[in-house]
Design a protein around this motif. Structure first.
Motif, PDB file in Angstrom:
ATOM      1  N   VAL A  79      44.793  34.712  32.938  1.00 55.51           N
ATOM      2  CA  VAL A  79      43.436  34.163  33.051  1.00 55.51           C
ATOM      3  C   VAL A  79      43.254  33.456  34.387  1.00 55.51           C
ATOM      4  O   VAL A  79      42.250  33.666  35.074  1.00 55.51           O
ATOM      5  N   ASP A  80      44.214  32.654  34.786  1.00 55.08           N
ATOM      6  CA  ASP A  80      44.096  31.904  36.040  1.00 55.08           C
ATOM      7  C   ASP A  80      43.985  32.846  37.242  1.00 55.08           C
ATOM      8  O   ASP A  80      43.182  32.615  38.151  1.00 55.08           O
ATOM      9  N   ASP A  81      44.762  33.924  37.237  1.00 55.70           N
ATOM     10  CA  ASP A  81      44.713  34.889  38.342  1.00 55.70           C
ATOM     11  C   ASP A  81      43.368  35.604  38.383  1.00 55.70           C
ATOM     12  O   ASP A  81      42.795  35.815  39.452  1.00 55.70           O
ATOM     13  N   VAL A  82      42.865  35.984  37.220  1.00 55.10           N
ATOM     14  CA  VAL A  82      41.565  36.670  37.157  1.00 55.10           C
ATOM     15  C   VAL A  82      40.456  35.736  37.618  1.00 55.10           C
ATOM     16  O   VAL A  82      39.576  36.137  38.378  1.00 55.10           O
ATOM     17  N   ALA A  83      40.504  34.480  37.182  1.00 54.30           N
ATOM     18  CA  ALA A  83      39.488  33.510  37.596  1.00 54.30           C
ATOM     19  C   ALA A  83      39.497  33.329  39.107  1.00 54.30           C
ATOM     20  O   ALA A  83      38.443  33.300  39.744  1.00 54.30           O
ATOM     21  N   ARG A  84      40.680  33.246  39.686  1.00 55.41           N
ATOM     22  CA  ARG A  84      40.794  33.095  41.138  1.00 55.41           C
ATOM     23  C   ARG A  84      40.229  34.343  41.839  1.00 55.41           C
ATOM     24  O   ARG A  84      39.478  34.241  42.806  1.00 55.41           O
ATOM     25  N   ASN A  85      40.546  35.523  41.315  1.00 55.02           N
ATOM     26  CA  ASN A  85      40.038  36.773  41.893  1.00 55.02           C
ATOM     27  C   ASN A  85      38.511  36.846  41.784  1.00 55.02           C
ATOM     28  O   ASN A  85      37.828  37.231  42.732  1.00 55.02           O
ATOM     29  N   MET A  86      37.969  36.471  40.632  1.00 56.19           N
ATOM     30  CA  MET A  86      36.516  36.481  40.453  1.00 56.19           C
ATOM     31  C   MET A  86      35.848  35.527  41.442  1.00 56.19           C
ATOM     32  O   MET A  86      34.805  35.847  42.009  1.00 56.19           O
ATOM     33  N   ALA A  87      36.463  34.373  41.643  1.00 57.86           N
ATOM     34  CA  ALA A  87      35.906  33.401  42.596  1.00 57.86           C
ATOM     35  C   ALA A  87      35.912  33.964  44.009  1.00 57.86           C
ATOM     36  O   ALA A  87      34.930  33.840  44.741  1.00 57.86           O
ATOM     37  N   GLU A  88      37.020  34.608  44.393  1.00 59.32           N
ATOM     38  CA  GLU A  88      37.107  35.193  45.727  1.00 59.32           C
ATOM     39  C   GLU A  88      36.080  36.299  45.923  1.00 59.32           C
ATOM     40  O   GLU A  88      35.507  36.447  47.006  1.00 59.32           O
ATOM     41  N   LEU A  89      35.845  37.084  44.859  1.00 55.19           N
ATOM     42  CA  LEU A  89      34.869  38.176  44.922  1.00 55.19           C
ATOM     43  C   LEU A  89      33.429  37.688  44.773  1.00 55.19           C
ATOM     44  O   LEU A  89      32.489  38.406  45.095  1.00 55.19           O
ATOM     45  N   GLY A  90      33.264  36.472  44.242  1.00 54.27           N
ATOM     46  CA  GLY A  90      31.929  35.929  44.014  1.00 54.27           C
ATOM     47  C   GLY A  90      31.204  36.618  42.870  1.00 54.27           C
ATOM     48  O   GLY A  90      29.988  36.780  42.915  1.00 54.27           O
ATOM     49  N   VAL A  91      31.958  37.033  41.836  1.00 55.61           N
ATOM     50  CA  VAL A  91      31.357  37.708  40.689  1.00 55.61           C
ATOM     51  C   VAL A  91      31.530  36.869  39.424  1.00 55.61           C
ATOM     52  O   VAL A  91      32.440  36.059  39.326  1.00 55.61           O
ATOM     53  N   ARG A  92      30.640  37.084  38.490  1.00 59.55           N
ATOM     54  CA  ARG A  92      30.670  36.348  37.237  1.00 59.55           C
ATOM     55  C   ARG A  92      31.193  37.175  36.067  1.00 59.55           C
ATOM     56  O   ARG A  92      31.400  36.654  34.987  1.00 59.55           O
ATOM     57  N   ARG A  93      31.386  38.477  36.295  1.00 57.34           N
ATOM     58  CA  ARG A  93      31.894  39.362  35.249  1.00 57.34           C
ATOM     59  C   ARG A  93      32.793  40.417  35.885  1.00 57.34           C
ATOM     60  O   ARG A  93      32.521  40.879  36.991  1.00 57.34           O
ATOM     61  N   LEU A  94      33.834  40.814  35.131  1.00 57.46           N
ATOM     62  CA  LEU A  94      34.698  41.898  35.577  1.00 57.46           C
ATOM     63  C   LEU A  94      35.027  42.803  34.394  1.00 57.46           C
ATOM     64  O   LEU A  94      35.335  42.306  33.311  1.00 57.46           O
ATOM     65  N   PRO A  95      34.998  44.106  34.602  1.00 51.66           N
ATOM     66  CA  PRO A  95      35.499  45.005  33.566  1.00 51.66           C
ATOM     67  C   PRO A  95      37.012  44.797  33.406  1.00 51.66           C
ATOM     68  O   PRO A  95      37.705  44.462  34.382  1.00 51.66           O
ATOM     69  N   VAL A  96      37.495  45.005  32.218  1.00 53.05           N
ATOM     70  CA  VAL A  96      38.925  44.882  31.927  1.00 53.05           C
ATOM     71  C   VAL A  96      39.424  46.255  31.496  1.00 53.05           C
ATOM     72  O   VAL A  96      38.829  46.882  30.614  1.00 53.05           O
ATOM     73  N   ILE A  97      40.502  46.716  32.128  1.00 59.15           N
ATOM     74  CA  ILE A  97      41.067  48.015  31.783  1.00 59.15           C
ATOM     75  C   ILE A  97      42.503  47.838  31.286  1.00 59.15           C
ATOM     76  O   ILE A  97      43.147  46.823  31.570  1.00 59.15           O
ATOM     77  N   ASP A  98      42.975  48.849  30.556  1.00 61.95           N
ATOM     78  CA  ASP A  98      44.357  48.804  30.080  1.00 61.95           C
ATOM     79  C   ASP A  98      45.258  49.550  31.068  1.00 61.95           C
ATOM     80  O   ASP A  98      44.800  50.020  32.117  1.00 61.95           O
ATOM     81  N   ALA A  99      46.529  49.686  30.707  1.00 58.48           N
ATOM     82  CA  ALA A  99      47.496  50.332  31.599  1.00 58.48           C
ATOM     83  C   ALA A  99      47.135  51.788  31.880  1.00 58.48           C
ATOM     84  O   ALA A  99      47.515  52.330  32.916  1.00 58.48           O
ATOM     85  N   ASP A 100      46.385  52.425  30.977  1.00 57.12           N
ATOM     86  CA  ASP A 100      45.950  53.807  31.169  1.00 57.12           C
ATOM     87  C   ASP A 100      44.615  53.905  31.902  1.00 57.12           C
ATOM     88  O   ASP A 100      44.013  54.977  31.957  1.00 57.12           O
ATOM     89  N   LYS A 101      44.143  52.759  32.416  1.00 59.73           N
ATOM     90  CA  LYS A 101      42.873  52.650  33.137  1.00 59.73           C
ATOM     91  C   LYS A 101      41.664  52.969  32.254  1.00 59.73           C
ATOM     92  O   LYS A 101      40.643  53.441  32.732  1.00 59.73           O
TER      93      LYS A 101
END
Length: 137
Positions: free
Chosen positions: A84-106
């Motif tokens: 969660v912390d890594d995703v939050a940091r990535n979202m902040a860097e990208l300036g987005v409020r939502r991200l799709p989530v994919i599994d290992a098979d994309k």
């Protein structure tokens, strides 16, 4: 904490050939502001209520305009097993409020939003994300 524990897994997807009217109706009925867009089960874009307003309505496009003409391409995403912390940091860097989530098979398995992270109770992640999305990009 892994992102799959806080994401919304009830995700709807539209095909890129479907109309902006389809997207707007779905957004209204589901009370959501963005929808992943696919082409033959591959994630190719995201369409937001803002995309519909600025790229379609403001330009005078028809309600039957395909999503491919107004969606945002180059979709950023995260993996269900990301922290969660890594995703939050990535979202902040990208300036987005939502991200799709994919599994290992994309395969698309969910969406994570600012509110999901805030509700997870990770104060530091939430503060970082809020600070990052408040900045103009």
């Amino acid at each position: 904490m892994k992102i799959h524990t806080v994401m919304s897994s009830d995700v709807v997807v539209l095909e890129q050939h479907q109309s902006i009217r389809n997207a707007a109706e779905l957004m209204r009925s589901r009370d959501i502001g963005s929808i992943p867009v696919s082409a033959s089960e591959k994630l190719v874009g995201m369409v937001t209520d803002r995309d519909i307003v600025l790229r379609a309505v403001a330009e005078g496009l028809s309600q039957e305009t395909p999503l491919s003409q107004v969606m945002s391409q180059g979709v950023k995403y995260c993996y269900a097993e990301d922290e969660v912390d890594d995703v939050a940091r990535n979202m902040a860097e990208l300036g987005v409020r939502r991200l799709p989530v994919i599994d290992a098979d994309k395969k698309l398995v969910g969406i994570v939003s600012l509110s999901n992270i805030a509700q997870a109770g990770d104060r530091r992640a939430t503060e970082n994300l809020l600070e990052g999305t408040a900045q103009p990009h």
